[in-house]
Design an enzyme around this catalytic site. Structure first.
Site, PDB file in Angstrom:
ATOM      1  N   ASP B 158      -2.801   4.072   8.282  1.00 24.38           N
ATOM      2  CA  ASP B 158      -3.708   2.947   7.515  1.00 24.38           C
ATOM      3  C   ASP B 158      -4.901   3.824   6.929  1.00 24.38           C
ATOM      4  O   ASP B 158      -6.172   3.786   7.687  1.00 24.38           O
ATOM      5  CB  ASP B 158      -4.243   2.104   8.715  1.00 24.38           C
ATOM      6  N   SER B 159      -4.889   4.598   5.961  1.00 27.08           N
ATOM      7  CA  SER B 159      -6.066   5.516   5.598  1.00 27.08           C
ATOM      8  C   SER B 159      -6.940   4.861   4.364  1.00 27.08           C
ATOM      9  O   SER B 159      -6.336   3.651   4.237  1.00 27.08           O
ATOM     10  CB  SER B 159      -5.476   6.656   4.847  1.00 27.08           C
ATOM     11  N   THR B 160      -7.890   5.407   4.546  1.00 30.77           N
ATOM     12  CA  THR B 160      -8.707   5.055   2.946  1.00 30.77           C
ATOM     13  C   THR B 160      -8.165   5.630   1.848  1.00 30.77           C
ATOM     14  O   THR B 160      -7.202   6.291   1.964  1.00 30.77           O
ATOM     15  CB  THR B 160     -10.183   5.596   3.353  1.00 30.77           C
TER      16      THR B 160
END
Lengths: 278, 278
Positions: B158-160
């Site tokens: 769940d990255s930027t």
């Protein structure tokens, strides 16, 4: 020296804006019915704007036009006569005429200036309006539908938002007239706005159509220049169910969004959308 | 007297902006890794912004968090140990812990201040971080994944966006480390940006993952506050195929977006998206 930057902003809701950089204002007019603008944007190429709302752009128009045309036309086994109510840019007509079995596609548009501006400035979208299978009729869609009975296999309601000239296209009387304007096995589709921002409208339209047509289905698609990017379409059908067709028999046509494997998946709704129409 | 209006604008691309009315700036900070802001918006309620990009809002966070959590967790038949890389707001952990068979969910977040701000200002999203089945580890996700082998059933990235601290989370070396960090029947999902604006990234990531994992699948969802509204997720799996599961056996959990009937439909791709990963 800094260059001047021009930005167009659509106020999608009172609290939300969609804003994109403009390289050129190609054309603006105040028609008999609405404010019309054709802009050249950096992100989406040419853009048609009516009363401040984005209608279509060169870059993403295929999403909307394919979704509203091919789902009903592949649900009906033999669509020969098709009418589009609204849709003066001609994009839906272009998609309809990809279906060889269509003998005649009628464009019923109230605002001739939308057609003329689209023909002049958006030939990529309006290109099929001069096809010999296309016929343009400049009149009120509500009047046209009310005056013609048992006439079409498929009717596609490609309206603007439910303000101004399009209000009547979201009302129960109109859907009853559409029912009567269709042949005994006919079906129709209407664009019915965003499930994020227009839940009351979707609910009301769905139940209006459901009270008239034996089969009513909602499907969804993605259109990046429309509010929220998620868009709904509601189908009313006298006989054919889009979920019962044999998608393995769908003919391959040249598309960028629609494909047979996607057909039924479009009707699989997120839970919050299911709840709108429960 | 007119009231002052405050608007927040995310420059989604150099030529496109997403702008919404702000009632209050709740909190801003310059963390060790990024600029953090929590805003109160009229349209979406509270909003978490990192380096100028919308991460999540109270109104639409369910779309993203359910899509990234439930698709992998319902694809794996018995996910007991799950790790989230990034996702400091805690929304994915909240969704993971809806699965009773999950024994432990690890949040591996590099920026402690994101967690602290989310706990303080976004309890609706971060509420599960204090659950006894949740464990927060403040460290670099790349380092964590590289140092742990054969450990997880499911990993969720769940990255930027792939700028700043998240760049390494979109690289082939990282996916190889994820492969080794998973158990022998493990699987993982990463958020992989918009099919409309990030086609090169999606293509590169898909082929990187495909060169490592026997099963690679792309699926799509709608998230109105993300660029274009259409968002992609890429799954790499050692054994279980999300398209082969028996969706009639999926347990009903409390969701607003995900449902078993939607599971396989999420993988039905518009033609232009199919072409990205061909």
């Amino acid at each position: 020296m800094a260059e001047m930057e021009l930005w167009f902003t659509e106020q999608q809701t009172p609290d939300l804006g969609f804003t994109c950089k403009i390289t050129k204002t190609i054309y603006t007019a105040k028609t008999k019915y609405q404010d019309l603008a054709i802009l050249e944007t950096k992100q989406f190429g040419k853009m048609l704007v009516l009363d401040g709302a984005v209608q279509t752009t060169i870059v993403d128009e295929f999403c909307y036009h394919e979704l509203i045309a091919h789902v009903p036309l592949f649900t009906h086994p033999n669509p020969k006569k098709v009418a589009v109510i609204g849709g003066g840019d001609g994009g839906v007509i272009r998609e309809i005429l990809k279906h060889e079995e269509v003998e005649k596609a009628y464009l019923i548009e109230i605002d001739q200036e939308v057609i003329e501006a689209s023909k002049k400035y958006l030939p990529e979208i309006s290109c099929a309006l001069d096809d010999k299978r296309a016929e343009v009729i400049i009149t009120d869609g509500i009047k046209f539908v009310s005056e013609n009975k048992n006439m079409f296999d498929v009717i596609i309601v490609d309206s603007t938002d439910p303000v101004g000239p399009a209000v009547g296209l979201f009302e129960s009387n109109f859907y009853q007239a559409v029912y009567e304007c269709l042949k005994e096995d006919g079906l129709f589709v209407a664009q019915t706005e965003s499930p994020f921002y227009d839940q009351d409208l979707i609910r009301n339209v769905f139940h209006s159509i459901k009270s008239i047509f034996p089969i009513t289905r909602l499907y969804l698609g993605f259109i990046p220049t429309y509010p929220s990017g998620l868009w709904s379409f509601t189908m009313g059908s006298k006989k054919y169910d889009p979920l019962e067709i044999d998608t393995s028999k769908i003919k391959r046509i040249d598309t960028r969004y629609y494909n047979p494997e996607l057909h039924k998946a479009l009707f699989a709704l997120p839970t919050f959308v299911q709840k709108i129409i429960e």
